[in-house]
Write an enzyme that holds these catalytic residues in place. Sequence first.
Site, PDB file in Angstrom:
ATOM      1  N   GLU A 153      -4.780 -93.699  52.821  1.00  0.00           N
ATOM      2  CA  GLU A 153      -5.131 -93.783  54.104  1.00  0.00           C
ATOM      3  C   GLU A 153      -3.794 -92.774  54.534  1.00  0.00           C
ATOM      4  O   GLU A 153      -2.595 -93.267  54.151  1.00  0.00           O
ATOM      5  CB  GLU A 153      -5.029 -95.090  54.802  1.00  0.00           C
ATOM      6  N   ASP A 196      -0.049-101.395  66.365  1.00  0.00           N
ATOM      7  CA  ASP A 196       0.877-101.501  65.374  1.00  0.00           C
ATOM      8  C   ASP A 196       1.984-102.224  65.563  1.00  0.00           C
ATOM      9  O   ASP A 196       2.758-102.126  66.711  1.00  0.00           O
ATOM     10  CB  ASP A 196       1.244-100.114  64.759  1.00  0.00           C
TER      11      ASP A 196
END
Lengths: 285, 415
Positions: free
Chosen positions: A56, A67
């Site tokens: 990824e 995040d």
Amino acid sequence: MLTTRPMTARIDSTFARCRAENRAALVTYVMAGDPDPETSLAILRALPEAGADIVEFGLPFTDPMADGPAIQASGLRALKAGQTLVRTLDLVRRFREENADTPVILMGYFNPIYQYGVTRFLEDAKAAGIDGLIVVDLPPEEDEELCLPALRAGLAFVRLATPTTDDRRLPAVLANTGGFVYYVSIAGITGAATPDFGQVAGSVERIKRHTPLPVVVGFGVKNAEHAAAIAGGADGVVVGSALIEALRASLDGEGRATAGTVEAVCALVRDLASGVRSVAKRAAA
Amino acid sequence: MTAPQTPNSFRTGPDERGHFGLFGGRFVAETLMPLILELDQAYTQAKSDPAFAAEMTSYLTHYVGRPSPLYYAERMTEHLREVAKASGLPGGAKVYFKRDELNHTGAHKVNNVLGQILLARRMGKQRIIAETGAGQHGVATATLCARFGLQCVVYMGAVDVERQKPNVFRMKMLGAEVVPVQSGSKTLKDAMNEALRDWVTNVADTFYCIGTVAGPHPYPAMVRDFQCVIGNETREQMMEAEGRLPDSLIAAIGGGSNAIGLFHPFLDDRGIEIYGVEAAGHGLSSGLHAASLTGGRPGVLHGNRTYLLQDGDGQIQDAHSISAGLDYPGIGPEHAWLHDMGRVTYLSATDDEALAAFQLCSKLEGIIPALEPAHALAKVIELAPQKPRDHLMVMNLCGRGDKDIFTVAEHLGGL
């Protein structure tokens, strides 16, 4: 319609190979352009050899609302080094010149893609050799924005399922997902809490009852032991923040790459790969 | 692209998926999606429950202190008529202030917080989180959490903690935990990111009390509905005072909750001029401003599509304004739509213009306004002299300026 099925050949054959080896896949996340474009490309190139089955590649964004601190800082380092979506696609193109087999999934937030232009982005992403997309802030309710155009363009749109996605909602989440399903192991941000592995196994089983697609698990996986704990039940394990922490620790005082940066990431990937490979997958029920 | 058609009504939005034309929507992580749907359902139920409306009205009256007065600003009016005269103009509008700075906690923010906290109680949520810029929304949230015995965590950019110290102290006195946010530009947008990260982590017991008409659906519509008390009262009060509706409305816009609260009940009265005022910071050409409609373009942030300050790669740019409450790189999606439809005219005022208006209002009316409505007042000062004497102009004086006196003193070179 068969013509609208995503071309997920690289993803499908990767999971088939892992299944043949009776093990889960290791999926690694690193941020495109962190700490600089060339180091980031060197890491991407070294990941498959170190044991990553799927990579990824993060799209840096100023405001990554799902995040934790590690990936926030990583994105800001990349942006400071001048990373843009154009440059990220170029790095993938260069990766593909040397690697025809490892699936590359772009993961990020919608706004940079939206500004690039969805149609143009999908053409360029496909041409660069990208296999799939994970866009955190596009739930099924917003499928018309990117998910459906991506499927029409032949790219997999990998959906996130979470602990808050109940059985009633799961079919909608799985409806247009392609390649694999990404189960978010905790209600929380990346790199934060360590999941309860018993609960995760139950959730993976629940999702597998609804879909034939492989189910990978991420968020909070920090080391080989965690990876092994998940690898028994899931089809793949995703590690991101821990790799980014290893990268950060290798940088100099100015946040620049050192001679040890690529190896710092690869050493952890080798360790995680051994964790994943230490566990034979439980036979499917 | 074809030009948008004028709708039969400007007051029917959003659609069931939260869209005001191109804008709005629900751009959030999957973890939050079930929570947002639950909130939408709870709000839809509450909206049609007379008991909820009665509870709101009771607290608005006895705790908040509504209705807030509609005040004829006589000396401001006279002053602006002198200005008009000096420029050879015969007119000068009659200026009214909607006194939402007289609410408990000193700003319009409490109207919305009361609604959300009563909703949180109906949903059985015990922990409230909020983001705040100037601190007014944080103070209002801390206040109502104290009143109802709920846990309160307020996220505030570290820069704003520094420049809005009085409000930080107030929140702490009220029992809230204030978390200074060190990420990004350390202002309102980063506080909102951090609040969303908290919500994603504490899904079971936490209610996110958003302070403006932004975020994922249903927030922009819900916050607007709670703020519409401002415009609804204004209609009645102006009818009582003048026997007719006003000719123009003016309000400052960060996210745009005080503005939409005043504007929305008047949107279908097509003859009424409506002006929103964004913060132009050091000036639009300086690049250091917070005028997302004038200086931005459509993008996706914080759960909705709207006009955003951003670079060519879709990275969000920092906003700049002397007013912490306007220091946000986006704007509520309904304002973005009203802008594109041409129903509301969006202007901007610089830091300097706001500072001048702040001083003028203090001296002429004995009212120290917050720096946020001082931006609206700056445009009243510009527009009122150009209007005829029978023109009725209403400005939303949405907050009081006690919190800003140190910032202003610093800019004016000491007290």
